[in-house]
Design a protein around this motif. Structure first.
Motif, short mmCIF file in Angstrom:
data_model
loop_
_atom_site.label_atom_id
_atom_site.label_comp_id
_atom_site.label_asym_id
_atom_site.label_seq_id
_atom_site.Cartn_x
_atom_site.Cartn_y
_atom_site.Cartn_z
N ASP A 139 18.66 -0.28 13.55
CA ASP A 139 19.39 -1.44 13.04
C ASP A 139 20.00 -1.00 11.70
N LYS A 140 21.31 -0.75 11.73
CA LYS A 140 21.99 -0.15 10.57
C LYS A 140 22.00 -1.07 9.34
N ARG A 141 21.68 -2.36 9.51
CA ARG A 141 21.64 -3.28 8.36
C ARG A 141 20.41 -3.03 7.50
N LEU A 142 19.37 -2.45 8.13
CA LEU A 142 18.11 -2.29 7.40
C LEU A 142 18.12 -1.00 6.58
N THR A 143 17.81 -1.12 5.28
CA THR A 143 17.86 0.07 4.42
C THR A 143 16.50 0.48 3.88
N SER A 144 15.61 -0.49 3.64
CA SER A 144 14.31 -0.08 3.11
C SER A 144 13.20 -0.48 4.07
N LEU A 145 12.19 0.36 4.13
CA LEU A 145 11.02 0.03 4.96
C LEU A 145 9.76 0.22 4.12
N SER A 146 9.04 -0.89 3.93
CA SER A 146 7.74 -0.82 3.24
C SER A 146 6.66 -0.76 4.30
N ILE A 147 5.79 0.22 4.18
CA ILE A 147 4.68 0.38 5.13
C ILE A 147 3.41 0.29 4.28
N PHE A 148 2.60 -0.74 4.50
CA PHE A 148 1.44 -0.92 3.62
C PHE A 148 0.27 -1.58 4.34
N LYS A 149 -0.89 -1.35 3.75
CA LYS A 149 -2.12 -1.98 4.23
C LYS A 149 -2.79 -2.70 3.07
N ASN A 150 -3.24 -3.92 3.32
CA ASN A 150 -4.10 -4.61 2.37
C ASN A 150 -5.45 -4.72 3.04
N TYR A 151 -6.47 -4.14 2.42
CA TYR A 151 -7.79 -4.22 3.04
C TYR A 151 -8.77 -4.87 2.08
N GLY A 152 -9.31 -6.00 2.48
CA GLY A 152 -10.31 -6.70 1.68
C GLY A 152 -9.70 -7.73 0.74
N HIS A 153 -10.55 -8.62 0.28
CA HIS A 153 -10.17 -9.77 -0.56
C HIS A 153 -9.38 -9.35 -1.81
N ASN A 154 -9.90 -8.35 -2.55
CA ASN A 154 -9.25 -7.92 -3.80
C ASN A 154 -7.88 -7.30 -3.56
N ALA A 155 -7.61 -6.88 -2.33
CA ALA A 155 -6.34 -6.23 -2.01
C ALA A 155 -5.33 -7.21 -1.42
N GLY A 156 -5.73 -8.49 -1.30
CA GLY A 156 -4.79 -9.51 -0.81
C GLY A 156 -4.76 -9.67 0.69
N ALA A 157 -5.76 -9.17 1.41
CA ALA A 157 -5.78 -9.32 2.87
C ALA A 157 -6.11 -10.76 3.25
N THR A 158 -5.42 -11.28 4.27
CA THR A 158 -5.71 -12.62 4.76
C THR A 158 -6.20 -12.58 6.20
N GLN A 159 -6.21 -11.41 6.79
CA GLN A 159 -6.69 -11.25 8.17
C GLN A 159 -7.68 -10.09 8.17
N GLU A 160 -8.87 -10.37 8.68
CA GLU A 160 -9.94 -9.38 8.58
C GLU A 160 -9.73 -8.15 9.46
N HIS A 161 -9.18 -8.34 10.65
CA HIS A 161 -9.02 -7.21 11.58
C HIS A 161 -8.07 -6.17 10.95
N PRO A 162 -8.54 -4.91 10.81
CA PRO A 162 -7.72 -3.91 10.11
C PRO A 162 -6.32 -3.75 10.73
N HIS A 163 -5.32 -3.87 9.88
CA HIS A 163 -3.93 -3.80 10.36
C HIS A 163 -3.03 -3.27 9.26
N THR A 164 -1.82 -2.87 9.65
CA THR A 164 -0.82 -2.34 8.73
C THR A 164 0.43 -3.18 8.87
N GLN A 165 1.15 -3.38 7.77
CA GLN A 165 2.37 -4.19 7.85
C GLN A 165 3.59 -3.30 7.64
N LEU A 166 4.63 -3.60 8.41
CA LEU A 166 5.91 -2.91 8.26
C LEU A 166 6.96 -3.96 7.94
N LEU A 167 7.55 -3.85 6.75
CA LEU A 167 8.51 -4.84 6.29
C LEU A 167 9.83 -4.14 6.00
N ALA A 168 10.82 -4.39 6.88
CA ALA A 168 12.13 -3.74 6.72
C ALA A 168 13.12 -4.75 6.16
#
Ligand SMILES: [Zn+2]
Length: 337
Positions: A139-168
């Motif tokens: 998708d040529k409109r997308l220029t940046s991709l953030s790939i990150f994990k928040n694990y645990g309360h102090n890291a801002g996680a809201t879902q316990e099951h371990p997962h990674t987020q991709l935000l383009a």
């Protein structure tokens, strides 16, 4: 509807995403008793998520028995369908939240975080990120991709099951844009990018190095923002994770495994953020001046920041971190010297 607003005073973009208010709250969903709720990311509960965009599996889509699974985020911060036209109202400027927000479920297991996964599973996780990066890049409109994990309360996680987020997103966040500018100037002066030169010098200094596997090195950065912060980077310039060879991916997986073993030995089970910094996905008005030399000037990194303390007013107002442990000491403890 989400939009990206320009904060003129601080010259940075802010993602205004009202849908995210409806996320499951931490207190409600984080419970030791799993029978009290049904986790949408667990194997067998595929019907509880939107249809998958990708899964590492040998059988039918949206059925059980997969290794990794990627679904659109139900509480998405951005929507891919919107038109990418910027709006101006006097001094105020915004872009609709065009983009993609995907959740990569790291493994079918609810309890096993990446720090407990075996090397093969970490490799599958990396390969899934690469497959999604290649696809989002189309998708040529997308220029940046953030790939990150928040694990645990102090890291801002809201879902316990371990997962990674991709935000383009269709724009480059300000800190990354400032980095691209500094990096290209540095490259023109020294013939090496900032990360490549930092890695080169860390390897000479040796005191903060944790380990090396193949073309990758792990170290506690000289100016770490967080206690026990670890950076993993290639020792040659590889601009993005999706430019890695199969051997590179296997080596990187092994080094990630080793780093988490070291961190667990010192910290036990700990909250953390993990994020990749990769080169821009596509050329747009912001990135065109950097893209010519990108494969020579840019080196991707992976940062793991344990969240032992919470951030306070000083850090937020100044964007300057206070780190209570010397990085050389952290490296010593992690290496077990
Ligand atoms: Zn689960």
């Amino acid at each position: 509807m989400s939009e990206i607003r320009l904060d003129r005073i601080h010259n940075k973009y802010v993602l205004i995403a009202p849908e995210r208010l409806h996320r499951p709250s931490l207190g409600h969903h984080f419970t030791k008793n799993r029978s009290s709720f049904t986790c949408p990311f667990c194997d067998g509960n595929e019907a509880l998520t939107p249809k998958e965009v990708f899964a590492m599996r040998d059988n039918e889509a949206d059925s059980p028995s997969w290794k990794t699974r990627v679904v659109p985020n139900l509480f998405k911060a951005v929507q891919i369908e919107l038109e990418d036209i910027s709006k101006r109202d006097g001094i105020f400027e915004s872009i609709p939240g065009v983009g993609a927000h995907e959740i990569l479920v790291d493994s079918p297991s609810h309890e096993i975080d990446i720090s407990y996964l075996d090397k093969e599973s970490i490799e599958n996780w990396l390969r899934t990120i690469i497959i999604r990066t290649d696809d989002l890049k189309n998708d040529k409109r997308l220029t940046s991709l953030s790939i990150f994990k928040n694990y645990g309360h102090n890291a801002g996680a809201t879902q316990e099951h371990p997962h990674t987020q991709l935000l383009a997103l269709p724009i480059i966040p300000r800190n990354e844009l400032v980095f691209l500018e500094r990096n290209i100037k540095y490259y023109h002066r020294h013939g090496r990018g900032i990360v490549e030169d930092t890695v080169y010098n860390e390897r000479i200094a040796k005191t903060r190095i944790l380990d090396e596997v193949g073309a990758f090195v792990a170290f506690c950065p000289y100016a770490s923002s967080f206690p026990f912060e670890v950076m993993i980077a290639p020792t040659k310039s590889i601009a993005s994770l999706n430019k890695c060879t199969r051997k590179d991916v296997a080596d990187l997986a092994l080094l990630i495994k080793k780093v988490f073993e070291m961190l667990k030995a010192q910290l036990g089970r700990f909250d953390y953020n993990l994020f990749f910094q990769i080169s821009p996905l596509n050329i747009n008005f912001q990135t065109e001046k950097y893209m010519n030399n990108i494969d020579k000037s840019y080196t991707f990194t992976l940062r793991i920041t344990p969240r032992i303390y919470r951030l306070g007013g000083f850090e937020i107002s100044t964007e300057m971190a206070i780190n209570s442990i010397i990085p050389e000491e952290c490296a010593k403890l992690l290496r077990g010297d």
